[in-house]
Design a protein around this motif. Sequence first.
Motif, PDB file in Angstrom:
ATOM      1  N   TYR B   5       0.840  -1.210   0.000  1.00 43.80           N
ATOM      2  CA  TYR B   5       0.000   0.000   0.000  1.00 43.80           C
ATOM      3  C   TYR B   5       0.870   1.253   0.000  1.00 43.80           C
ATOM      4  O   TYR B   5       0.567   2.247  -0.650  1.00 43.80           O
ATOM      5  CB  TYR B   5      -0.942   0.009   1.206  1.00 43.80           C
ATOM      6  CG  TYR B   5      -2.019  -1.048   1.103  1.00 43.80           C
ATOM      7  CD1 TYR B   5      -3.162  -0.824   0.320  1.00 43.80           C
ATOM      8  CD2 TYR B   5      -1.912  -2.254   1.783  1.00 43.80           C
ATOM      9  CE1 TYR B   5      -4.142  -1.791   0.212  1.00 43.80           C
ATOM     10  CE2 TYR B   5      -2.884  -3.225   1.674  1.00 43.80           C
ATOM     11  CZ  TYR B   5      -4.000  -2.983   0.890  1.00 43.80           C
ATOM     12  OH  TYR B   5      -4.961  -3.940   0.773  1.00 43.80           O
ATOM     13  N   ASP B   9       1.224   4.111  -2.689  1.00 45.36           N
ATOM     14  CA  ASP B   9       0.780   5.370  -2.116  1.00 45.36           C
ATOM     15  C   ASP B   9      -0.744   5.470  -2.051  1.00 45.36           C
ATOM     16  O   ASP B   9      -1.362   6.405  -2.576  1.00 45.36           O
ATOM     17  CB  ASP B   9       1.373   6.532  -2.941  1.00 45.36           C
ATOM     18  CG  ASP B   9       1.253   7.844  -2.195  1.00 45.36           C
ATOM     19  OD1 ASP B   9       1.092   7.784  -0.965  1.00 45.36           O
ATOM     20  OD2 ASP B   9       1.318   8.905  -2.839  1.00 45.36           O
ATOM     21  N   ILE B  10      -1.364   4.442  -1.447  1.00 47.76           N
ATOM     22  CA  ILE B  10      -2.829   4.438  -1.324  1.00 47.76           C
ATOM     23  C   ILE B  10      -3.249   4.019   0.077  1.00 47.76           C
ATOM     24  O   ILE B  10      -2.436   3.494   0.847  1.00 47.76           O
ATOM     25  CB  ILE B  10      -3.490   3.473  -2.343  1.00 47.76           C
ATOM     26  CG1 ILE B  10      -2.659   2.168  -2.402  1.00 47.76           C
ATOM     27  CG2 ILE B  10      -3.637   4.112  -3.704  1.00 47.76           C
ATOM     28  CD1 ILE B  10      -3.238   1.137  -3.298  1.00 47.76           C
ATOM     29  N   ASN B  11      -4.530   4.195   0.373  1.00 45.88           N
ATOM     30  CA  ASN B  11      -5.108   3.774   1.650  1.00 45.88           C
ATOM     31  C   ASN B  11      -5.230   2.268   1.739  1.00 45.88           C
ATOM     32  O   ASN B  11      -5.372   1.604   0.722  1.00 45.88           O
ATOM     33  CB  ASN B  11      -6.529   4.350   1.779  1.00 45.88           C
ATOM     34  CG  ASN B  11      -6.478   5.651   2.520  1.00 45.88           C
ATOM     35  OD1 ASN B  11      -5.560   5.870   3.312  1.00 45.88           O
ATOM     36  ND2 ASN B  11      -7.438   6.515   2.233  1.00 45.88           N
ATOM     37  N   ALA B  14      -8.309   0.814   0.087  1.00 44.51           N
ATOM     38  CA  ALA B  14      -8.542   1.139  -1.330  1.00 44.51           C
ATOM     39  C   ALA B  14      -9.189  -0.014  -2.078  1.00 44.51           C
ATOM     40  O   ALA B  14      -8.889  -1.179  -1.814  1.00 44.51           O
ATOM     41  CB  ALA B  14      -7.206   1.485  -1.990  1.00 44.51           C
ATOM     42  N   GLU B  18      -9.224   1.726  -7.327  1.00 44.44           N
ATOM     43  CA  GLU B  18      -8.265   2.729  -6.852  1.00 44.44           C
ATOM     44  C   GLU B  18      -6.834   2.222  -6.990  1.00 44.44           C
ATOM     45  O   GLU B  18      -5.925   2.971  -7.358  1.00 44.44           O
ATOM     46  CB  GLU B  18      -8.555   3.073  -5.387  1.00 44.44           C
ATOM     47  CG  GLU B  18      -9.641   4.109  -5.230  1.00 44.44           C
ATOM     48  CD  GLU B  18     -10.072   4.240  -3.778  1.00 44.44           C
ATOM     49  OE1 GLU B  18     -10.134   5.369  -3.300  1.00 44.44           O
ATOM     50  OE2 GLU B  18     -10.346   3.195  -3.140  1.00 44.44           O
ATOM     51  N   ILE B  19      -6.672   0.947  -6.693  1.00 48.01           N
ATOM     52  CA  ILE B  19      -5.324   0.356  -6.818  1.00 48.01           C
ATOM     53  C   ILE B  19      -4.838   0.469  -8.252  1.00 48.01           C
ATOM     54  O   ILE B  19      -3.724   0.878  -8.529  1.00 48.01           O
ATOM     55  CB  ILE B  19      -5.326  -1.120  -6.387  1.00 48.01           C
ATOM     56  CG1 ILE B  19      -5.709  -1.234  -4.912  1.00 48.01           C
ATOM     57  CG2 ILE B  19      -3.976  -1.755  -6.627  1.00 48.01           C
ATOM     58  CD1 ILE B  19      -5.927  -2.656  -4.439  1.00 48.01           C
ATOM     59  N   ARG B  21      -5.819   2.534 -10.515  1.00 46.40           N
ATOM     60  CA  ARG B  21      -5.553   3.920 -10.905  1.00 46.40           C
ATOM     61  C   ARG B  21      -4.168   4.354 -10.392  1.00 46.40           C
ATOM     62  O   ARG B  21      -3.362   4.921 -11.135  1.00 46.40           O
ATOM     63  CB  ARG B  21      -6.644   4.836 -10.349  1.00 46.40           C
ATOM     64  CG  ARG B  21      -7.193   5.770 -11.427  1.00 46.40           C
ATOM     65  CD  ARG B  21      -8.371   6.572 -10.926  1.00 46.40           C
ATOM     66  NE  ARG B  21      -9.549   5.738 -10.675  1.00 46.40           N
ATOM     67  CZ  ARG B  21     -10.289   5.786  -9.561  1.00 46.40           C
ATOM     68  NH1 ARG B  21      -9.960   6.611  -8.582  1.00 46.40           N
ATOM     69  NH2 ARG B  21     -11.328   5.011  -9.414  1.00 46.40           N
ATOM     70  N   ALA B  22      -3.912   4.007  -9.143  1.00 44.45           N
ATOM     71  CA  ALA B  22      -2.631   4.390  -8.542  1.00 44.45           C
ATOM     72  C   ALA B  22      -1.483   3.718  -9.293  1.00 44.45           C
ATOM     73  O   ALA B  22      -0.446   4.326  -9.571  1.00 44.45           O
ATOM     74  CB  ALA B  22      -2.591   3.970  -7.085  1.00 44.45           C
ATOM     75  N   TYR B  23      -1.728   2.445  -9.654  1.00 42.85           N
ATOM     76  CA  TYR B  23      -0.680   1.711 -10.353  1.00 42.85           C
ATOM     77  C   TYR B  23      -0.382   2.352 -11.703  1.00 42.85           C
ATOM     78  O   TYR B  23       0.779   2.569 -12.069  1.00 42.85           O
ATOM     79  CB  TYR B  23      -1.101   0.261 -10.555  1.00 42.85           C
ATOM     80  CG  TYR B  23      -0.170  -0.477 -11.476  1.00 42.85           C
ATOM     81  CD1 TYR B  23       1.105  -0.826 -11.051  1.00 42.85           C
ATOM     82  CD2 TYR B  23      -0.527  -0.779 -12.783  1.00 42.85           C
ATOM     83  CE1 TYR B  23       1.994  -1.471 -11.892  1.00 42.85           C
ATOM     84  CE2 TYR B  23       0.345  -1.418 -13.639  1.00 42.85           C
ATOM     85  CZ  TYR B  23       1.608  -1.765 -13.191  1.00 42.85           C
ATOM     86  OH  TYR B  23       2.479  -2.393 -14.029  1.00 42.85           O
ATOM     87  N   TYR B  55       1.637  -4.287  -6.999  1.00 44.29           N
ATOM     88  CA  TYR B  55       0.370  -4.356  -7.722  1.00 44.29           C
ATOM     89  C   TYR B  55      -0.088  -5.806  -7.859  1.00 44.29           C
ATOM     90  O   TYR B  55      -1.251  -6.124  -7.595  1.00 44.29           O
ATOM     91  CB  TYR B  55       0.550  -3.700  -9.094  1.00 44.29           C
ATOM     92  CG  TYR B  55      -0.675  -3.784  -9.959  1.00 44.29           C
ATOM     93  CD1 TYR B  55      -1.786  -2.983  -9.687  1.00 44.29           C
ATOM     94  CD2 TYR B  55      -0.718  -4.648 -11.048  1.00 44.29           C
ATOM     95  CE1 TYR B  55      -2.912  -3.056 -10.476  1.00 44.29           C
ATOM     96  CE2 TYR B  55      -1.843  -4.724 -11.837  1.00 44.29           C
ATOM     97  CZ  TYR B  55      -2.934  -3.929 -11.555  1.00 44.29           C
ATOM     98  OH  TYR B  55      -4.045  -3.996 -12.325  1.00 44.29           O
TER      99      TYR B  55
END
Lengths: 313, 216
Positions: B5, B9-11, B14, B18-19, B21-23, B55
């Motif tokens: 996480y 850089d996510i909660n 998530a 969301e994962i 998107r962050a990836y 990821y």
Amino acid sequence: MFGYVTPCKMELKIKDYEKFKAYYCGLCVAIKNNFGNVPRLALNYDMTFLAVLLDSLSEDKRSLKKSNCVIHPLKKRILIVDNKALNYSAFCNVILAYYKLLDDVDDKNSVKAKVFSKVLNTYIKNENIKLQPVKIYIKDRLNDLRKIELSDEVKSLDEISHPFADLTGYIISFYYREKSFNQSLYWLGYNLGKWIYIIDAWDDLEKDMHINKKGLIHSHLNKKGLIHGQQKKFNAIDASLNKDKLQYKEFAKLIEDRIDFVLTTCAHHSLQYLNKLTLNKNEDLLYNILQLGLMEKMNSVFKRSEVNNERPL
Amino acid sequence: MRDPYEILDINKSASRDEIKRAYKKLAKQYHPDQYNDNPLKDLAEERMREVNEAYDYLMKNTTDSFGSNSYNTSYNNNSSHNNSSYNYNANNNNHTSNNYQPIRMDLNNGNLHGAEQKLNSIKTRDAEWNYLMGMLFMKKGWHDSAHNYITTAYNLNPSNIEYRNAFNQLKRQNHTYRQNYYGKQTRDNDMCDLCVKLWCADTFCECMGGDLISCL
């Protein structure tokens, strides 16, 4: 095909230079002692490298001697005597030279090769039984190569260069066949053999393509494809990569980088395998040859070098 | 491995979306294409690897309403857009890679003959096939063929880090080898060179009103 593996003289220390010369002279004398005076003409630098490499892995002490030489009568030379690695290299040198000559007889119908191979044959009759497998292996691999050269099938550069590379690997590793580092030696030899085979083909490319071009014109006239009794010349690079049958200049420009890549990769790998070996002597000399000598030779063959008329050591 | 996480850089809460998107954001940022001649390239590659691992880990271990089905469809959509390294990661979940697993094992164990037979029996010649073929030939010392196959693999899927590394490795090792020779030639640092440098330094000092070596 011989004489490409040499040290880079400019970067050698004097002691290493003298050492290399001592091996060279020692090999010459070893040929004389084992076979006779005539086969000494077949002496070459590649086999000197073989002797330097094999001797570097042995723990025996070298014995040096100063003596006169028939070809250079005025100066006394230092040479290595009674050395097993040198005797083995002498054997390989003569056998390889003999089969190379037989090849030339088939290839070019050369009278000189015919005579010399007959003469050489009388000298190698009573050779060492223990080394018989090497002789048979050399013969078989060169036969494989001959078959590839004669077949009309288009083969890849790797396929064509394989028999010679494998042969070199075998020769180098046979001497230490019972040792654990035998595989490293084989792969060092395999890469070096491939390097020798391909750089030779590249060096001869222009000449070979020229002969073939002439042969092509003549073959319309005399149907046999023979020019002055000379057959079509096989060149590995031309045969494997020139699919569009380009002229030399265009073709050379097109593949130069590719050949350069293959050669440098082979040289790099042989150096990697040298790194894996535990050397007892000659370390600087061997690194000089595989690291700088090969590179220097490539530069001169690719005409990148500053020096134009290089003389052998 | 560090906390996945944290890497992305996510909660901790998530969702899969969301994962993803962050990836994607990080993948774009560290994508090796942007670091071609950049000295930070190695660092970026390492970060990319971390991001990929994180990821993969999260994708395997996070379940929410979307489930793995939607994941697979989204993979297909993405591959049609030819979307870079995302594609490569998803490949691991793709069934074709299973065929290649035994071949990779053969290659690692040095069973070259077995690997060659298996590879020759495969009909679909995708990037992975070309890559493994290249690896096989590399082990056999057939450098020309190896170079051809690895270049093909790289061209088919330029975003795959493994292919790219192999491709660059081929170039790099030759460069290092050549450098050994050329490095020696240009390194002509002798006394003459040193004297000229001192003389220059002295001249500059004198221009500025000082003096480095009084006798010059």
